[in-house]
Every structure is written in structure tokens, then in C-alpha cells.
Motif scaffolding. Structure first.
Motif, PDB file in Angstrom:
ATOM      1  N   TYR A  85      19.676 -11.140 -10.588  1.00  0.00           N
ATOM      2  CA  TYR A  85      19.110 -12.266  -9.853  1.00  0.00           C
ATOM      3  C   TYR A  85      17.717 -12.662 -10.340  1.00  0.00           C
ATOM      4  O   TYR A  85      17.417 -13.835 -10.532  1.00  0.00           O
ATOM      5  CB  TYR A  85      19.069 -11.916  -8.360  1.00  0.00           C
ATOM      6  N   ASN A  86      16.854 -11.668 -10.546  1.00  0.00           N
ATOM      7  CA  ASN A  86      15.466 -11.978 -10.942  1.00  0.00           C
ATOM      8  C   ASN A  86      15.119 -11.278 -12.253  1.00  0.00           C
ATOM      9  O   ASN A  86      14.002 -10.785 -12.425  1.00  0.00           O
ATOM     10  CB  ASN A  86      14.503 -11.557  -9.833  1.00  0.00           C
ATOM     11  N   ARG A  87      16.112 -11.236 -13.148  1.00  0.00           N
ATOM     12  CA  ARG A  87      15.929 -10.510 -14.406  1.00  0.00           C
ATOM     13  C   ARG A  87      14.774 -11.085 -15.226  1.00  0.00           C
ATOM     14  O   ARG A  87      14.144 -10.387 -16.015  1.00  0.00           O
ATOM     15  CB  ARG A  87      17.236 -10.571 -15.189  1.00  0.00           C
ATOM     16  N   ARG A  88      14.489 -12.371 -15.028  1.00  0.00           N
ATOM     17  CA  ARG A  88      13.405 -12.980 -15.818  1.00  0.00           C
ATOM     18  C   ARG A  88      12.056 -12.352 -15.481  1.00  0.00           C
ATOM     19  O   ARG A  88      11.223 -12.146 -16.357  1.00  0.00           O
ATOM     20  CB  ARG A  88      13.362 -14.483 -15.566  1.00  0.00           C
ATOM     21  N   HIS A  89      11.828 -12.051 -14.196  1.00  0.00           N
ATOM     22  CA  HIS A  89      10.554 -11.406 -13.836  1.00  0.00           C
ATOM     23  C   HIS A  89      10.502 -10.004 -14.445  1.00  0.00           C
ATOM     24  O   HIS A  89       9.440  -9.523 -14.841  1.00  0.00           O
ATOM     25  CB  HIS A  89      10.413 -11.335 -12.312  1.00  0.00           C
ATOM     26  N   PHE A  90      11.653  -9.344 -14.497  1.00  0.00           N
ATOM     27  CA  PHE A  90      11.767  -8.024 -15.126  1.00  0.00           C
ATOM     28  C   PHE A  90      11.330  -8.148 -16.594  1.00  0.00           C
ATOM     29  O   PHE A  90      10.535  -7.344 -17.106  1.00  0.00           O
ATOM     30  CB  PHE A  90      13.238  -7.578 -15.041  1.00  0.00           C
ATOM     31  N   GLY A  91      11.816  -9.198 -17.257  1.00  0.00           N
ATOM     32  CA  GLY A  91      11.493  -9.418 -18.666  1.00  0.00           C
ATOM     33  C   GLY A  91      10.015  -9.719 -18.870  1.00  0.00           C
ATOM     34  O   GLY A  91       9.390  -9.190 -19.792  1.00  0.00           O
ATOM     35  N   VAL A  92       9.460 -10.546 -17.999  1.00  0.00           N
ATOM     36  CA  VAL A  92       8.039 -10.913 -18.139  1.00  0.00           C
ATOM     37  C   VAL A  92       7.172  -9.672 -17.924  1.00  0.00           C
ATOM     38  O   VAL A  92       6.207  -9.430 -18.677  1.00  0.00           O
ATOM     39  CB  VAL A  92       7.673 -12.042 -17.153  1.00  0.00           C
ATOM     40  N   LEU A  93       7.526  -8.853 -16.939  1.00  0.00           N
ATOM     41  CA  LEU A  93       6.752  -7.632 -16.690  1.00  0.00           C
ATOM     42  C   LEU A  93       6.864  -6.683 -17.890  1.00  0.00           C
ATOM     43  O   LEU A  93       5.882  -6.031 -18.267  1.00  0.00           O
ATOM     44  CB  LEU A  93       7.240  -6.949 -15.401  1.00  0.00           C
ATOM     45  N   THR A  94       8.036  -6.633 -18.502  1.00  0.00           N
ATOM     46  CA  THR A  94       8.225  -5.792 -19.697  1.00  0.00           C
ATOM     47  C   THR A  94       7.262  -6.237 -20.801  1.00  0.00           C
ATOM     48  O   THR A  94       6.642  -5.402 -21.465  1.00  0.00           O
ATOM     49  CB  THR A  94       9.686  -5.885 -20.191  1.00  0.00           C
ATOM     50  N   PHE A  95       7.125  -7.550 -20.971  1.00  0.00           N
ATOM     51  CA  PHE A  95       6.187  -8.047 -21.986  1.00  0.00           C
ATOM     52  C   PHE A  95       4.775  -7.576 -21.665  1.00  0.00           C
ATOM     53  O   PHE A  95       4.048  -7.109 -22.560  1.00  0.00           O
ATOM     54  CB  PHE A  95       6.236  -9.585 -22.067  1.00  0.00           C
ATOM     55  N   PHE A  96       4.363  -7.676 -20.406  1.00  0.00           N
ATOM     56  CA  PHE A  96       2.991  -7.278 -20.063  1.00  0.00           C
ATOM     57  C   PHE A  96       2.763  -5.769 -20.267  1.00  0.00           C
ATOM     58  O   PHE A  96       1.689  -5.359 -20.687  1.00  0.00           O
ATOM     59  CB  PHE A  96       2.642  -7.706 -18.634  1.00  0.00           C
ATOM     60  N   ILE A  97       3.785  -4.962 -19.968  1.00  0.00           N
ATOM     61  CA  ILE A  97       3.643  -3.514 -20.200  1.00  0.00           C
ATOM     62  C   ILE A  97       3.550  -3.251 -21.705  1.00  0.00           C
ATOM     63  O   ILE A  97       2.735  -2.434 -22.162  1.00  0.00           O
ATOM     64  CB  ILE A  97       4.843  -2.734 -19.583  1.00  0.00           C
ATOM     65  N   ALA A  98       4.374  -3.957 -22.479  1.00  0.00           N
ATOM     66  CA  ALA A  98       4.330  -3.798 -23.947  1.00  0.00           C
ATOM     67  C   ALA A  98       2.969  -4.265 -24.485  1.00  0.00           C
ATOM     68  O   ALA A  98       2.412  -3.657 -25.402  1.00  0.00           O
ATOM     69  CB  ALA A  98       5.459  -4.593 -24.595  1.00  0.00           C
ATOM     70  N   LEU A  99       2.427  -5.332 -23.893  1.00  0.00           N
ATOM     71  CA  LEU A  99       1.115  -5.840 -24.307  1.00  0.00           C
ATOM     72  C   LEU A  99       0.028  -4.813 -23.991  1.00  0.00           C
ATOM     73  O   LEU A  99      -0.883  -4.576 -24.807  1.00  0.00           O
ATOM     74  CB  LEU A  99       0.821  -7.162 -23.583  1.00  0.00           C
ATOM     75  N   ALA A 100       0.135  -4.163 -22.831  1.00  0.00           N
ATOM     76  CA  ALA A 100      -0.843  -3.127 -22.463  1.00  0.00           C
ATOM     77  C   ALA A 100      -0.744  -1.949 -23.427  1.00  0.00           C
ATOM     78  O   ALA A 100      -1.763  -1.340 -23.792  1.00  0.00           O
ATOM     79  CB  ALA A 100      -0.588  -2.674 -21.021  1.00  0.00           C
ATOM     80  N   HIS A 101       0.481  -1.638 -23.865  1.00  0.00           N
ATOM     81  CA  HIS A 101       0.694  -0.561 -24.853  1.00  0.00           C
ATOM     82  C   HIS A 101      -0.020  -0.934 -26.173  1.00  0.00           C
ATOM     83  O   HIS A 101      -0.777  -0.115 -26.718  1.00  0.00           O
ATOM     84  CB  HIS A 101       2.213  -0.409 -25.054  1.00  0.00           C
ATOM     85  N   ALA A 102       0.184  -2.166 -26.626  1.00  0.00           N
ATOM     86  CA  ALA A 102      -0.441  -2.617 -27.885  1.00  0.00           C
ATOM     87  C   ALA A 102      -1.963  -2.648 -27.744  1.00  0.00           C
ATOM     88  O   ALA A 102      -2.698  -2.246 -28.659  1.00  0.00           O
ATOM     89  CB  ALA A 102       0.081  -4.003 -28.258  1.00  0.00           C
ATOM     90  N   SER A 103      -2.428  -3.085 -26.580  1.00  0.00           N
ATOM     91  CA  SER A 103      -3.869  -3.164 -26.346  1.00  0.00           C
ATOM     92  C   SER A 103      -4.492  -1.764 -26.333  1.00  0.00           C
ATOM     93  O   SER A 103      -5.620  -1.567 -26.812  1.00  0.00           O
ATOM     94  CB  SER A 103      -4.076  -3.912 -25.023  1.00  0.00           C
ATOM     95  N   SER A 104      -3.734  -0.784 -25.839  1.00  0.00           N
ATOM     96  CA  SER A 104      -4.237   0.600 -25.832  1.00  0.00           C
ATOM     97  C   SER A 104      -4.351   1.140 -27.256  1.00  0.00           C
ATOM     98  O   SER A 104      -5.247   1.935 -27.556  1.00  0.00           O
ATOM     99  CB  SER A 104      -3.297   1.497 -25.010  1.00  0.00           C
ATOM    100  N   VAL A 105      -3.416   0.716 -28.124  1.00  0.00           N
ATOM    101  CA  VAL A 105      -3.491   1.141 -29.535  1.00  0.00           C
ATOM    102  C   VAL A 105      -4.790   0.600 -30.154  1.00  0.00           C
ATOM    103  O   VAL A 105      -5.513   1.324 -30.843  1.00  0.00           O
ATOM    104  CB  VAL A 105      -2.253   0.633 -30.324  1.00  0.00           C
ATOM    105  N   VAL A 106      -5.101  -0.666 -29.861  1.00  0.00           N
ATOM    106  CA  VAL A 106      -6.347  -1.266 -30.385  1.00  0.00           C
ATOM    107  C   VAL A 106      -7.545  -0.502 -29.823  1.00  0.00           C
ATOM    108  O   VAL A 106      -8.490  -0.184 -30.561  1.00  0.00           O
ATOM    109  CB  VAL A 106      -6.409  -2.772 -30.030  1.00  0.00           C
ATOM    110  N   ASP A 107      -7.489  -0.156 -28.527  1.00  0.00           N
ATOM    111  CA  ASP A 107      -8.572   0.621 -27.884  1.00  0.00           C
ATOM    112  C   ASP A 107      -8.801   1.936 -28.629  1.00  0.00           C
ATOM    113  O   ASP A 107      -9.932   2.368 -28.855  1.00  0.00           O
ATOM    114  CB  ASP A 107      -8.189   0.973 -26.435  1.00  0.00           C
TER     115      ASP A 107
END
Lengths: 347, 44
Positions: A85-107
Motif C-alpha cells: 500500500y505505501n511501498r513508495r514511502h518505504f523506498g524513499v526512507l531506504t534512500f535516506f538510510i542509504a544516503l546516511a550510510h554514504a554520508s558516514s563514509v565521507v565523515d
């Protein structure tokens, strides 16, 4: 459907879905970091960031695996439609978690004053021609870029602007992102961490996603193979006696061109609509009639059976098909009528 | 899904699955062997 911007249309179901999603993600990351810190206490700030990188990366990959499982699971068992039903929000949140992962690598690189190494690794790396040693950060960035593209175009504005056909085709890139990210883990953490659980979890996730898709595809193929098309004079398709269509539900038939038609029965009224919901091309025929309206099982879009029009104020219209009752058998003309044409019959 | 989407999905999936399965298997096979316990202890 207008191509105007509308903010997310919140309802109770979406709020509950997102609350459970956020709580699960927080629990996953919190547990990962706590257990990781207890088992192997980080000695310094880079070690803490390293643990954060692992927690966020594992969480994003797990979320992506679940997202890819939702589609075939829903086709195999209707109870999983709640997840879709709301898989799109699941997908958007996945992107933000992946972005936080990438940002931590830069950190991690920034904290050690090694930003130059990161840039060199991405731009001038002699290992691009190798398999083992291939710069995994390039793979991660590719996966993240695809996730960004999908998250950025996830809103209904883009769905309407691009049309459901193009939007759906674009969002199939998620499979490419998953493949790239499996290799990001296989050539990255799986090479560094010698414990058996890394290949087991990675291979198990990939195998589960593949097996579910194969199971759903096998079921679809079997359905299509059993769906013989009986063409009557004037090329009408036989559906069967009216009672063979469950009340308030549909019987899906296959048109000679390979598209699907949903033949619904609402008491004595029988009507045929395209099986494609105007919203996201969801399988309308797997839905049912609620309050006199054909309701899509994916997101609850509603249409009148008589003419395929969404009730006011909505403006979506579906293609309809002519229906007739001949010798006690319902037949459908596979030639689609213009969207919104009245075509249902009363028997 | 439209007929076209189904066709793309059916084509894309097996190709991607085979490529990724091969890549994963190669990465698993070429994984460096674990360090012997004594050497691992010494490097700590």
C-alpha cells in the motif's frame, strides 16, 4: 488526473504504515549499534563511525531486499497487499538510510583528514579493471544515484507527468540498483570480514528475492497457459456463465493481444474494464467492489463499473469493453472502448 | 502491469539474476582465506 502538485495525501493507514516503518528502522539500527558496541567496543571516533556505517548499510540493504520481496509476495498471497500500500514511502526512507550510510563514509574520511584518498579512490583508481579490489564505493554511488532518481520521482506528480507506463518502466531500475548493491557488499565487506554469516546473509537475501520472483512468475505463466482464448463469431471472448464470476469480484481474461481484461459482477450488473488501474497500472481485477465501486487492491483507487469513471471529484477514466449474455454465457468484445464509455449490462 | 512491462520484467529479471549470481559466486570463491589463528593473534 491533473499534472499539478499535491502534497502527500495522508490518511490513517499511511500514518500507521510509516510509524511502524520508522519504529522498525530505529529498532534495527539501535540494536545493531548496541550489540556491535557491546561485542567489540569502538576505541575511537573513527571506529564509532565505522560501526554507524555498517549499521546504516545493513539496514538499507535489508530494506531494499524487503521492498523487492513485497511485489511477488503480494501476487502469491493477498495478505501482503498491506505492505504494498505505501511501498513508495518505504523506498524513499531506504534512500535516506542509504544516503546516511554514504554520508558516514565521507565523515570517516574527513575525520582522518583523508578526503584526498576518497577522491582518488573514486576518480583515479587503477583497480577499476580488476574484479577483486574493484572500487566498491563506485558501485555504492551508482546504487545510491539510482535510489535517488527513484525517490525523487516517487511522488504522484511524476507518476502523472511521466504517465504510469513510463514511470513503471523507470522504477524497474530498482532491480539494477539491487544487483549493483549486492556486488557492492560482495566485493566490499564480504572480502574484509571472514566470518561465514556475511556470505550467508547476502546470498540468502539475494536467493530469497530471486526465488519469490521465480515462484510468482511460474504462477503467472501457469495462469496464462490455462487461459485458453475461445473466440466466438465477431471475435468475442467467452467468460462463462454469470455465476462463474464471484459476486463483487472479477474474472480476469486474456485478450488476444496479451493485455488483460477484468470482468466484474456486482449482483445482476456485469461490466468489463481494463485490468490496469489508471494510477500505477495495478491489477484492478484482483480487487473487489466496495460500496458499489471497483476498488484497486494496491492503493484503493475507485471506479464505477458501468463506465469505468472514478466518482467525482476524481477524474480518472478506464477503458471499458462491450459485454453480452448469449445462451447463458457472458462474452466480452476484446476491442477496447474509449475510456469512460458506458458498457456494463444488467442480466 | 501492462503486457510490455511484463515482457521487460521477464527479460530483465533472469539476466540480472544470472549476472549477479555469477558475480556473487566469483566474489565468494576469490575471497582471501581466513588468517591462521596464530598469525591473527600476532597481528592483534
Amino acid at each position: 488526473m491533473s499534472v499539478g502538485f499535491q502534497a502527500v495525501q495522508w490518511n490513517r493507514r499511511k500514518i500507521v504504515y510509516d510509524a511502524i516503518l520508522l519504529a522498525s528502522v530505529a529498532l534495527f539500527i539501535g540494536t545493531f549499534v548496541t550489540v556491535g558496541a557491546l561485542r567489540n567496543p569502538p576505541a575511537d571516533a573513527p571506529a564509532w563511525i565505522g560501526l554507524r556505517i555498517k549499521a546504516l548499510g545493513t539496514c538499507a540493504f535489508t530494506m531494499l531486499t524487503i521492498i523487492l520481496m513485497i511485489g511477488p509476495l503480494s501476487r502469491l498471497d493477498r495478505r501482503f497487499l498491506a505492505l504494498l500500500y505505501n511501498r513508495r514511502h518505504f523506498g524513499v526512507l531506504t534512500f535516506f538510510i542509504a544516503l546516511a550510510h554514504a554520508s558516514s563514509v565521507v565523515d570517516w574520511f574527513a575525520l582522518q583528514g583523508a578526503m584526498g584518498d576518497l577522491v582518488t579512490e573514486m576518480t583515479n583508481n587503477p583497480k577499476f579493471g580488476q574484479f577483486i579490489g574493484f572500487p566498491i564505493k563506485a558501485l555504492g554511488l551508482t546504487g545510491l544515484s539510482i535510489l535517488f532518481l527513484l525517490a525523487a520521482t516517487s511522488h504522484d506528480f511524476w507518476l502523472a507527468f511521466l504517465t504510469p507506463r513510463v514511470w513503471k518502466a523507470l522504477h524497474m531500475l530498482l532491480y539494477v540498483a539491487y544487483g549493483v548493491l549486492v556486488m557492492h557488499v560482495a566485493l566490499g565487506v564480504m572480502q574484509e570480514d571472514q566470518r561465514i554469516h556475511v556470505p550467508l546473509l547476502l546470498g540468502g537475501s539475494f536467493a530469497a528475492v530471486t526465488a519469490l520472483h521465480l515462484a510468482a512468475a511460474w504462477r503467472e505463466r501457469r495462469w496464462e497457459a490455462n487461459r485458453a482464448i475461445y473466440l466466438y463469431p465477431e471475435n468475442w471472448i467467452e467468460v462463462g456463465p454469470p455465476e462463474s464470476i464471484p459476486d463483487k469480484r472479477a474474472c480476469i481474461i486474456l485478450a488476444p493481444d496479451g493485455e488483460r481484461i477484468a470482468v466484474f459482477r456486482d449482483g445482476n450488473q456485469i461490466g468489463a474494464l481494463t485490468n490496469l488501474c489508471a494510477h500505477q497500472n495495478g491489477p484492478l481485477g484482483e480487487g473487489c467492489i466496495v460500496n458499489g465501486l471497483v476498488t484497486c487492491p494496491w492503493h484503493g483507487y475507485e471506479y464505477r463499473l458501468a463506465d469505468g469513471c472514478a466518482p467525482p471529484p476524481f477524474t480518472e477514466q478506464l477503458a471499458t469493453y462491450r459485454v453480452r449474455l448469449r445462451d447463458g454465457v457472458i462474452e466480452v468484445d476484446p476491442q477496447a472502448l474509449p475510456p469512460g464509455t458506458k458498457a456494463a449490462i444488467t442480466i | 502491469m501492462t503486457r510490455g512491462h511484463r515482457a521487460v520484467h521477464r527479460l530483465l529479471w533472469p539476466v540480472l539474476a544470472i549476472v549477479v549470481a555469477l558475480g556473487f559466486t566469483m566474489a565468494l570463491v576469490k575471497r582471501p582465506p581466513p588468517e591462521p589463528p596464530a598469525q591473527a593473534e600476532a597481528t592483534k
